[in-house]
Design an enzyme around this catalytic site. Structure first.
Site, PDB file in Angstrom:
ATOM      1  N   GLU A 229      78.742 -23.836 -34.682  1.00  0.00           N
ATOM      2  CA  GLU A 229      77.636 -23.539 -33.772  1.00  0.00           C
ATOM      3  C   GLU A 229      77.708 -22.081 -33.339  1.00  0.00           C
ATOM      4  O   GLU A 229      78.795 -21.543 -33.127  1.00  0.00           O
ATOM      5  CB  GLU A 229      77.691 -24.474 -32.558  1.00  0.00           C
ATOM      6  CG  GLU A 229      77.253 -25.871 -32.920  1.00  0.00           C
ATOM      7  CD  GLU A 229      77.427 -26.861 -31.779  1.00  0.00           C
ATOM      8  OE1 GLU A 229      77.349 -26.460 -30.611  1.00  0.00           O
ATOM      9  OE2 GLU A 229      77.621 -28.051 -32.078  1.00  0.00           O
TER      10      GLU A 229
ATOM     11  N   CYS B 229      82.672 -31.370 -32.766  1.00  0.00           N
ATOM     12  CA  CYS B 229      83.334 -31.754 -34.017  1.00  0.00           C
ATOM     13  C   CYS B 229      84.832 -31.956 -33.888  1.00  0.00           C
ATOM     14  O   CYS B 229      85.340 -33.031 -34.188  1.00  0.00           O
ATOM     15  CB  CYS B 229      83.054 -30.709 -35.097  1.00  0.00           C
ATOM     16  SG  CYS B 229      81.395 -30.844 -35.740  1.00  0.00           S
TER      17      CYS B 229
ATOM     18  N   LYS C  90      86.221 -35.021 -31.834  1.00  0.00           N
ATOM     19  CA  LYS C  90      85.748 -36.263 -32.452  1.00  0.00           C
ATOM     20  C   LYS C  90      86.387 -36.473 -33.830  1.00  0.00           C
ATOM     21  O   LYS C  90      86.866 -37.562 -34.156  1.00  0.00           O
ATOM     22  CB  LYS C  90      84.228 -36.176 -32.561  1.00  0.00           C
ATOM     23  CG  LYS C  90      83.574 -37.024 -33.609  1.00  0.00           C
ATOM     24  CD  LYS C  90      82.069 -36.885 -33.543  1.00  0.00           C
ATOM     25  CE  LYS C  90      81.497 -35.807 -34.448  1.00  0.00           C
ATOM     26  NZ  LYS C  90      81.608 -36.065 -35.867  1.00  0.00           N
TER      27      LYS C  90
HETATM   28  C1  UDX Z   1      76.153 -33.689 -36.452  1.00  0.00           C
HETATM   29  C2  UDX Z   1      76.624 -34.959 -37.055  1.00  0.00           C
HETATM   30  O1  UDX Z   1      76.067 -35.025 -38.282  1.00  0.00           O
HETATM   31  C3  UDX Z   1      78.096 -35.154 -36.991  1.00  0.00           C
HETATM   32  O2  UDX Z   1      78.530 -36.137 -37.874  1.00  0.00           O
HETATM   33  C4  UDX Z   1      78.825 -33.907 -37.289  1.00  0.00           C
HETATM   34  O3  UDX Z   1      80.199 -34.106 -37.183  1.00  0.00           O
HETATM   35  C5  UDX Z   1      78.398 -32.865 -36.291  1.00  0.00           C
HETATM   36  O4  UDX Z   1      77.096 -32.648 -36.396  1.00  0.00           O
HETATM   37  P1  UDX Z   1      74.806 -32.959 -34.432  1.00  0.00           P
HETATM   38  O5  UDX Z   1      73.720 -32.422 -35.272  1.00  0.00           O
HETATM   39  O6  UDX Z   1      75.682 -32.004 -33.710  1.00  0.00           O
HETATM   40  O7  UDX Z   1      75.739 -33.946 -35.265  1.00  0.00           O
HETATM   41  O8  UDX Z   1      74.310 -34.097 -33.487  1.00  0.00           O
HETATM   42  P2  UDX Z   1      73.103 -34.143 -32.489  1.00  0.00           P
HETATM   43  O9  UDX Z   1      72.763 -32.762 -32.073  1.00  0.00           O
HETATM   44  O10 UDX Z   1      73.473 -35.193 -31.521  1.00  0.00           O
HETATM   45  O11 UDX Z   1      71.913 -34.656 -33.406  1.00  0.00           O
HETATM   46  C6  UDX Z   1      71.778 -35.902 -33.950  1.00  0.00           C
HETATM   47  C7  UDX Z   1      70.286 -36.247 -33.968  1.00  0.00           C
HETATM   48  O12 UDX Z   1      70.104 -37.469 -34.700  1.00  0.00           O
HETATM   49  C8  UDX Z   1      69.671 -36.469 -32.587  1.00  0.00           C
HETATM   50  O13 UDX Z   1      68.523 -35.661 -32.426  1.00  0.00           O
HETATM   51  C9  UDX Z   1      69.316 -37.953 -32.584  1.00  0.00           C
HETATM   52  O14 UDX Z   1      68.180 -38.265 -31.815  1.00  0.00           O
HETATM   53  C10 UDX Z   1      69.090 -38.219 -34.051  1.00  0.00           C
HETATM   54  N1  UDX Z   1      69.187 -39.635 -34.452  1.00  0.00           N
HETATM   55  C11 UDX Z   1      70.154 -40.438 -33.974  1.00  0.00           C
HETATM   56  C12 UDX Z   1      68.248 -40.149 -35.341  1.00  0.00           C
HETATM   57  O15 UDX Z   1      67.337 -39.451 -35.760  1.00  0.00           O
HETATM   58  N2  UDX Z   1      68.356 -41.446 -35.724  1.00  0.00           N
HETATM   59  C13 UDX Z   1      69.291 -42.288 -35.260  1.00  0.00           C
HETATM   60  O16 UDX Z   1      69.323 -43.471 -35.626  1.00  0.00           O
HETATM   61  C14 UDX Z   1      70.230 -41.759 -34.341  1.00  0.00           C
HETATM   62  C1  UDX Z   2      83.732 -26.405 -36.112  1.00  0.00           C
HETATM   63  C2  UDX Z   2      84.120 -25.862 -37.499  1.00  0.00           C
HETATM   64  O1  UDX Z   2      84.485 -24.472 -37.394  1.00  0.00           O
HETATM   65  C3  UDX Z   2      82.994 -26.056 -38.486  1.00  0.00           C
HETATM   66  O2  UDX Z   2      83.392 -25.657 -39.794  1.00  0.00           O
HETATM   67  C4  UDX Z   2      82.602 -27.524 -38.505  1.00  0.00           C
HETATM   68  O3  UDX Z   2      81.539 -27.736 -39.393  1.00  0.00           O
HETATM   69  C5  UDX Z   2      82.223 -27.975 -37.112  1.00  0.00           C
HETATM   70  O4  UDX Z   2      83.309 -27.740 -36.225  1.00  0.00           O
HETATM   71  P1  UDX Z   2      82.375 -25.514 -34.016  1.00  0.00           P
HETATM   72  O5  UDX Z   2      82.915 -26.702 -33.308  1.00  0.00           O
HETATM   73  O6  UDX Z   2      80.918 -25.224 -33.910  1.00  0.00           O
HETATM   74  O7  UDX Z   2      82.701 -25.590 -35.573  1.00  0.00           O
HETATM   75  O8  UDX Z   2      83.132 -24.223 -33.467  1.00  0.00           O
HETATM   76  P2  UDX Z   2      84.430 -23.377 -33.797  1.00  0.00           P
HETATM   77  O9  UDX Z   2      84.022 -21.959 -33.825  1.00  0.00           O
HETATM   78  O10 UDX Z   2      85.179 -23.882 -34.943  1.00  0.00           O
HETATM   79  O11 UDX Z   2      85.292 -23.567 -32.455  1.00  0.00           O
HETATM   80  C6  UDX Z   2      85.782 -24.831 -32.077  1.00  0.00           C
HETATM   81  C7  UDX Z   2      86.627 -24.711 -30.832  1.00  0.00           C
HETATM   82  O12 UDX Z   2      87.851 -24.057 -31.106  1.00  0.00           O
HETATM   83  C8  UDX Z   2      85.988 -23.908 -29.685  1.00  0.00           C
HETATM   84  O13 UDX Z   2      86.204 -24.581 -28.454  1.00  0.00           O
HETATM   85  C9  UDX Z   2      86.720 -22.585 -29.720  1.00  0.00           C
HETATM   86  O14 UDX Z   2      86.758 -21.974 -28.473  1.00  0.00           O
HETATM   87  C10 UDX Z   2      88.094 -23.031 -30.170  1.00  0.00           C
HETATM   88  N1  UDX Z   2      88.883 -21.964 -30.829  1.00  0.00           N
HETATM   89  C11 UDX Z   2      88.477 -21.449 -32.018  1.00  0.00           C
HETATM   90  C12 UDX Z   2      90.067 -21.509 -30.243  1.00  0.00           C
HETATM   91  O15 UDX Z   2      90.460 -21.970 -29.160  1.00  0.00           O
HETATM   92  N2  UDX Z   2      90.799 -20.536 -30.888  1.00  0.00           N
HETATM   93  C13 UDX Z   2      90.419 -20.011 -32.083  1.00  0.00           C
HETATM   94  O16 UDX Z   2      91.139 -19.141 -32.611  1.00  0.00           O
HETATM   95  C14 UDX Z   2      89.223 -20.464 -32.660  1.00  0.00           C
END
Ligand code: UDX
Ligand code: UDX
Length: 426
Positions: A151, A256, A259
């Protein structure tokens, strides 16, 4: 050019849809939330992701948003699944949204490929394949194409990936998904479905392991007088190690890592394996979020009645996402200690997630009269802040820099008692 249906208009689904549209494909994004679809149709983007609004606007003619499954799947060659897979009470991934989508595909008559973007346990693809076959949907293929977008940089990560992973049961389905990505430069890893599913979980676990590792090194630095920022620099220059994900701090959060670590732990445990290293990584992270409280107490004694300002609430900068953010644990602990919590974040909706805190519109307002500040999220605004003015406004100029964002010497000359993470107290 292909026609792509994307299920789920969240952080992952919207970025995936926008980027495929930008490659020239026709994309229909389907979600179950009427407000979300209405907003998207009006051109409003329901999440904060840099560049996403512009990318959606630029490709508006190739992007449709709908609540209707039939409209989404009509003539679609690819059925991307990007719905959420949150943890259940047991820590296993909740796949109910994935199953709902699979069950909604009953009416698909044309050949198409279901492509799993959501993070799922190893073995999910095989189960989905089985269910599709049971329902007579043998003309629908299946591939796993996990996302590695972070993100805040999701669009760049999608367009310039370190790799594109494609696992498929049938070669032709994998070929089709590979062709869909034409125009994106990056190594392509073709493999079986289970391995693709595991690549995603293992990559995240490796990144989390590095973070918990450097956080433990930081804690030892504190006890021994070394500075983890210098240590990480010196360690990261080793080409075999590399500099990424070695920033010590107050623990990882987000939608991510927490979870997916639980899901991998449960996946291993359910298969009879006790994943010791991953358990330690998770525990170190939980403790790391709480260490700030100890630092505050060292300076302030009891926190009862003390006013503590949290600077930043999002789990990292450039996102409004507060899922599993360290700020939530910190705020909860502070309230439990009897402290008065105030907070600022430039985009995250503090009022919605922290009803027990007072939310302010600027960092200086949040700091006004406070006994201590904790820098929780490394927002650029905090680098620019007039810290001398901040020190004047606070009742007690104490800063715990949870991200080692600032220069300790500058903060000390601005009048602060400064504590970083893994940096010798000055
Ligand atoms: C994604 C996921 O694919 C997860 O597995 C991955 O590890 C991280 O990113 P993310 O896009 O971050 O999740 O989730 P979220 O922002 O909660 O979006 C999910 C969307 O799916 C929501 O808008 C929700 O309303 C929608 N949804 C949920 C459907 O359209 N159908 C459903 O049955 C349930
Ligand atoms: C992560 C993975 O990077 C991405 O590849 C996957 O698809 C989704 O999960 P995201 O959770 O969006 O992405 O953010 P990321 O930049 O990886 O940071 C995750 C967490 O780790 C944050 O809370 C960040 O502050 C922390 N972090 C990251 C640290 O504490 N130290 C670091 O050196 C890097």
């Amino acid at each position: 050019m292909s026609r792509v249906a994307v299920f789920g208009a969240g952080y992952v689904g919207l970025v995936t849809g926008a980027c495929f549209a930008d490659l020239g494909h026709e994309v229909v994004v389907r979600d179950v939330l009427p407000d979300r679809i209405d907003a998207l149709r009006r051109g409003e983007v329901p999440i904060f992701e840099p560049g996403l609004d512009e990318l959606l606007a630029r490709n508006a003619e190739r992007l449709t948003f709908t609540l209707d499954v039939a409209e989404a799947v009509r003539d679609a060659e690819f059925l991307y699944v990007a719905v959420g897979t949150p943890p259940t009470y047991s820590g296993d991934a909740d796949l109910s949204a994935v199953w709902t989508v699979v069950d909604e595909l009953q009416g698909v008559e044309q050949p198409a490929v279901v492509v799993m973007k959501s993070t799922v346990p190893v073995g999910t693809g095989a189960k989905v394949r089985h269910r599709l076959d049971e329902r007579g949907l043998t003309h629908i293929g299946y591939a796993s194409n996990p996302e590695f977008t972070a993100e805040g940089t999701a669009i760049r990560d999608f367009r310039h990936p370190d790799r594109i992973v494609i696992g498929a049961f049938d070669l032709v389905d994998g070929d089709a998904v590979e062709e869909l990505h034409r125009g994106i430069e990056g190594p392509i890893v073709r493999c079986d479905v289970a391995s693709a599913e595991m690549i995603k979980l293992a990559a995240n676990a490796a990144l989390m392991t590095r973070i918990s590792f450097i956080n433990e090194i930081a804690n030892v630095c504190e006890a021994t007088g070394a500075d983890v920022v210098r240590v990480a620099e010196g360690v990261g220059l080793d080409r075999r190690i590399g500099p990424s994900f070695l920033r010590a701090g107050i623990g990882y959060g987000g939608s991510c890592f927490p979870k997916d670590s639980l899901a991998l732990k449960q996946l291993a445990a359910n298969s009879g394996y006790h994943f010791q290293l991953l358990n330690a990584v998770i525990e170190v992270n939980e403790l790391q979020k709480r260490r700030v409280i100890g630092k505050l107490k060292q300076h302030l004694g009891s926190l009862r009645g003390k006013s503590v300002a949290l600077l930043g609430l999002a789990f990292k900068p450039n996102t409004d996402d507060t899922r599993e953010a360290p700020s939530l644990v910190l705020a909860g602990r502070l309230v439990a200690e009897g402290a008065d919590v105030r907070a600022w974040d430039p985009v995250a909706d503090g009022r919605a997630i922290l009803p027990q805190a007072t939310i302010h519109d600027s960092p200086l307002e949040a700091l006004d009269g406070a006994d201590a500040a904790v820098l929780v999220t490394e927002w650029p605004e905090l680098v620019e802040l007039d810290w001398a003015e901040a020190a004047r406004r606070m009742r007690n100029a104490l800063l715990v820099d949870g991200r080692n964002l600032l220069d300790p010497e500058e903060l000390r000359s601005a009048g602060f008692a400064y504590e970083g993470i893994g940096r010798a107290a000055g």
